[in-house]
Design an enzyme around this catalytic site. Structure first.
Site, PDB file in Angstrom:
ATOM      1  N   GLN A 405      -0.411 -25.715 -19.787  1.00  0.00           N
ATOM      2  CA  GLN A 405      -1.848 -25.923 -19.557  1.00  0.00           C
ATOM      3  C   GLN A 405      -2.084 -26.363 -18.120  1.00  0.00           C
ATOM      4  O   GLN A 405      -1.605 -27.415 -17.690  1.00  0.00           O
ATOM      5  CB  GLN A 405      -2.378 -26.989 -20.522  1.00  0.00           C
ATOM      6  CG  GLN A 405      -3.893 -27.187 -20.435  1.00  0.00           C
ATOM      7  CD  GLN A 405      -4.350 -28.364 -21.263  1.00  0.00           C
ATOM      8  OE1 GLN A 405      -3.994 -29.496 -20.972  1.00  0.00           O
ATOM      9  NE2 GLN A 405      -5.123 -28.105 -22.293  1.00  0.00           N
ATOM     10  N   SER A 408      -5.417 -30.302 -15.448  1.00  0.00           N
ATOM     11  CA  SER A 408      -5.516 -31.506 -14.614  1.00  0.00           C
ATOM     12  C   SER A 408      -5.127 -31.228 -13.168  1.00  0.00           C
ATOM     13  O   SER A 408      -4.272 -30.393 -12.877  1.00  0.00           O
ATOM     14  CB  SER A 408      -4.618 -32.609 -15.175  1.00  0.00           C
ATOM     15  OG  SER A 408      -5.059 -33.033 -16.440  1.00  0.00           O
ATOM     16  N   SER A 440       3.139 -29.997 -18.520  1.00  0.00           N
ATOM     17  CA  SER A 440       4.371 -29.958 -19.311  1.00  0.00           C
ATOM     18  C   SER A 440       4.891 -28.523 -19.403  1.00  0.00           C
ATOM     19  O   SER A 440       4.112 -27.569 -19.438  1.00  0.00           O
ATOM     20  CB  SER A 440       4.109 -30.483 -20.722  1.00  0.00           C
ATOM     21  OG  SER A 440       3.581 -31.784 -20.690  1.00  0.00           O
ATOM     22  N   GLU A 523     -10.880 -25.917 -39.133  1.00  0.00           N
ATOM     23  CA  GLU A 523      -9.857 -26.773 -38.539  1.00  0.00           C
ATOM     24  C   GLU A 523      -8.647 -26.929 -39.446  1.00  0.00           C
ATOM     25  O   GLU A 523      -8.716 -26.771 -40.648  1.00  0.00           O
ATOM     26  CB  GLU A 523     -10.450 -28.155 -38.243  1.00  0.00           C
ATOM     27  CG  GLU A 523     -11.434 -28.172 -37.082  1.00  0.00           C
ATOM     28  CD  GLU A 523     -10.759 -28.033 -35.731  1.00  0.00           C
ATOM     29  OE1 GLU A 523      -9.528 -27.924 -35.684  1.00  0.00           O
ATOM     30  OE2 GLU A 523     -11.477 -28.014 -34.727  1.00  0.00           O
TER      31      GLU A 523
END
Length: 663
Positions: A405, A408, A440, A523
């Protein structure tokens, strides 16, 4: 949220709150101030007429024939309105004296003498709680452990009602009270205080609900465990929320005229009546050392009968395959992600998801963790093109593609909308330039989900686009970041004119912020397991193998209680889903409490080993030296209150989105 979960329990609570309020209970409390003999006769006559005190008494004995949970829901509702008199004692006494043999309780006269509600009680006296008159000896308990469990169970329900009123009162005040030209709920300090009250109130509610639910079962060991968790959670929790309520109210909350101090008094009285929480903590430690864990069984009310045979047969078929073939079989059956839409899942409802989980567990099949693919793929499913779904979804499920991902940045952590990575239009796609951090598995990822700014002339949230980036593209440099554990788990990623083709843009340019917050409407639903978190289990192991002091054993028990409550929050969310309702506040609170649980328990594990720390070997998650592994875990968990949004930002979000406080 109410202690009750089912529609019937929620309706019961709502109706009893309105009924109790109609009796003007607070006026009655104030009118009886200083009157030792005040019996609140008018209110008690209404209680008897309504039968609120006897809900859990068998119909044959003149009661309502309900469950202990029904009685607890009623007590919570009445405590929310601070109904005065002997309701708690009468409810406890009704089961003690008119339900012989129930839950192993035998009739007796020396039981819990609360509110003058037990036969043989002495003359009531004034105490700190102005809404009750307690008899001498109140709170000293009984020689009968089952009677004590019942008393704590129902008192915990009252504590939940007190905590809920205090939270609501503080939040309502913070929404309208103005200071320095704005409503005080917009101040971060007040917002955080209210969010912390929410965390505590939800924990109190979950623990009280579980104790009452366990009381209606047939396993005294499980009921005892649930009661000790409630003892550790509910009474201190109600006191803390009541104190915080007064803090938010400010000077007006300190006045005798405001009702807040009456609720603080009730909370303090309940805590005193319940007795030592440290004893409950020691019992929890002893129970877990003996192998006891809280197991919450869910009654699917027969809804599983039609689907269980097929689920069991499928799970057994997958279990019979060689380990290397099981993942593909899970994907083909839709059992890896049953909540995802077909053909990649089953579009399964909550009941089906739970049944599949149960049958896979029974067959010994462990689902592989999708890690970042679990975030990336749902966005592609919901917003991507058919070609993107065909290209990425199944390979990701099979583990052929690894994702990272790229969100950030050094200057954009929790404030993600301020990101500066730029994406500029070029022939055939976009050129991305910028720096990402805390990424990560970037060193081995095949693809990354990346947010980049494509328009600087619109508000921050509207100028961001969602890209799928091939991590083998020219212009990408991955540099490992060494963390406080000494290892490199995260990375910095530098993008220098990285070409991303148009077919790797998800949805439309400018949709990135909305997509980043995407979750599938259906979900994932799962039941919490009986096993506690890693560090809590390790603390229990130390309690079993070392001669810990009483103070240390109490500390272990408190961590057992907190970890159990975190699991209960998940159970309550699941039960709401089974009832056709969306998640309540529990799902948001669970992360905040879960982070505290994991950090505090990891720290406790190291602390229990004393000066052995001075002889520490090399750190490592899988170190042969147990203490070195424990220290690694303690250091590593420090990231939990930062990653995925800091605890402080999440409390802002909880304050605004759940409690409705102003921005």
């Amino acid at each position: 949220m109410s202690l009750g979960i089912t529609d019937e329990q929620v309706e019961l609570a709502d109706s009893l709150r309105k009924w109790a309020a109609s009796l003007s209970p607070l006026e009655a409390v104030r009118a009886a101030e200083g009157d030792v003999g005040a019996g609140f006769a008018t209110i008690w006559a209404a209680v008897e007429e309504m039968g609120v005190h006897a809900i859990a008494v068998p119909e044959a004995d003149g009661g309502g024939g309900g469950t202990i949970l029904d009685q607890a829901v009623a007590l919570e509702a009445c405590a929310h309105e601070l109904l005065p008199g002997g309701l708690l004692g009468a409810a406890v006494g009704g089961v003690l004296t008119r339900s012989p043999g129930r839950h192993g309780i035998q009739p007796h006269d020396d039981g819990v003498v609360w509110d003058g509600g037990t036969a043989g009680a002495g003359t009531p006296a004034l105490g700190i709680d102005l809404s009750a008159r307690h008899a001498p000896g109140a709170g000293r308990g009984s020689a009968d452990p089952a009677a004590r469990r019942l008393a704590i169970t129902l008192a915990a329900a009252e504590a939940a009602g007190v905590a809920r009123w205090c939270l609501e009162t503080a939040v309502d005040h913070a929404k309208v009270r103005e200071q320095f030209g704005q409503r005080i709920g917009a101040f971060q300090a007040i917002k955080h205080l209210c969010a912390e009250m929410l965390e505590t109130a939800e924990a109190v509610t979950a623990a009280a609900w579980d104790a009452a639910s366990a009381a209606d079962g047939s396993d005294d060991e499980q009921w005892s465990f649930a009661v000790d968790v409630a003892h550790l959670t509910c009474f201190d929790g109600a006191v803390e929320v009541a104190k915080s309520c007064i803090q938010v109210l400010g000077g007006i909350g300190f006045t005798y005229e405001h009702d807040a101090h009456l609720y603080l008094r009730r909370a303090l009285s309940l805590r005193a009546l319940a007795g030592s929480a440290d004893a409950a903590a020691e019992r929890l430690t002893a129970a877990t050392v003996d192998g006891v864990r809280r197991r919450v069984d869910v009654d699917l009310e027969g809804r599983d009968l039609a689907i269980r045979p097929e689920a069991r047969a499928t799970a057994e078929r997958i279990a019979a395959l060689p380990p290397g073939e099981q993942r593909a079989a899970l994907v083909d059956a839709g059992y890896l992600t049953p909540h995802w839409p077909t053909p990649y899942g089953l579009g399964a409802d909550p009941t089906t998801q739970i049944v599949i989980d149960q049958e896979l567990g029974r067959a010994g099949v462990v689902r592989p963790d999708l890690v970042i693919a679990g975030w990336a793929v749902p966005t592609i499913l919901a917003h991507g093109t058919d070609e993107q779904r065909e290209r990425f979804v199944r390979p990701s499920l099979l583990g052929e593609l690894t994702w990272c991902q790229l969100f950030s940045e050094p200057g954009s952590g929790s404030d993600l909308a301020s990101l500066r990575t730029r994406a500029v239009r070029v022939d055939g796609g976009w050129s991305l330039t910028g720096q990402k951090v805390w990424t990560s598995v970037a060193e081995r990822a095949d693809w990354g989900i990346c947010l980049a700014r494509t328009d600087t002339d619109v508000p921050q949230h509207k100028g961001i686009t969602y890209f799928l980036v091939d991590m083998r593209s020219p212009g990408i440099e991955v540099r490992p970041l060494r963390e406080i554990t000494g290892e490199a788990l995260f990375n910095e990623v530098f993008l220098d004119s990285v070409l991303v083709p148009d077919d790797c843009v998800v949805a439309e340019p400018g949709d990135g912020w909305r997509l980043a917050r995407t979750t599938l409407a259906n979900e994932r639903v799962a039941m919490a397991g009986a096993r506690l978190t890693k560090s809590v289990e390790r603390a229990i192991e130390l309690a079993a193998s070392r001669d810990l002091s009483p103070v240390e054993r109490v500390a272990v028990g408190r961590q057992v209680a907190l970890a159990t409550v975190c699991g209960l929050l998940g159970v309550r969310t699941t039960l709401r889903a089974l009832g056709g309702h969306g998640p309540g506040a529990e799902s948001s609170v669970a992360k905040l409490l879960g982070v505290r649980s994991r950090q505090d328990s990891a720290e406790l594990v190291v602390r229990l080993q004393g000066d052995d720390l001075a002889l520490l070997g090399p750190l490592g998650k899988e170190s042969a030296d147990p203490l070195a592994a424990d220290v690694w875990e303690q250091l590593n968990t420090r990231c939990l209150s930062i990653a995925g949004g800091t605890t402080q930002i999440l409390r802002n979000v909880a304050g605004e989105r759940i409690l409705g406080l102003p921005r």
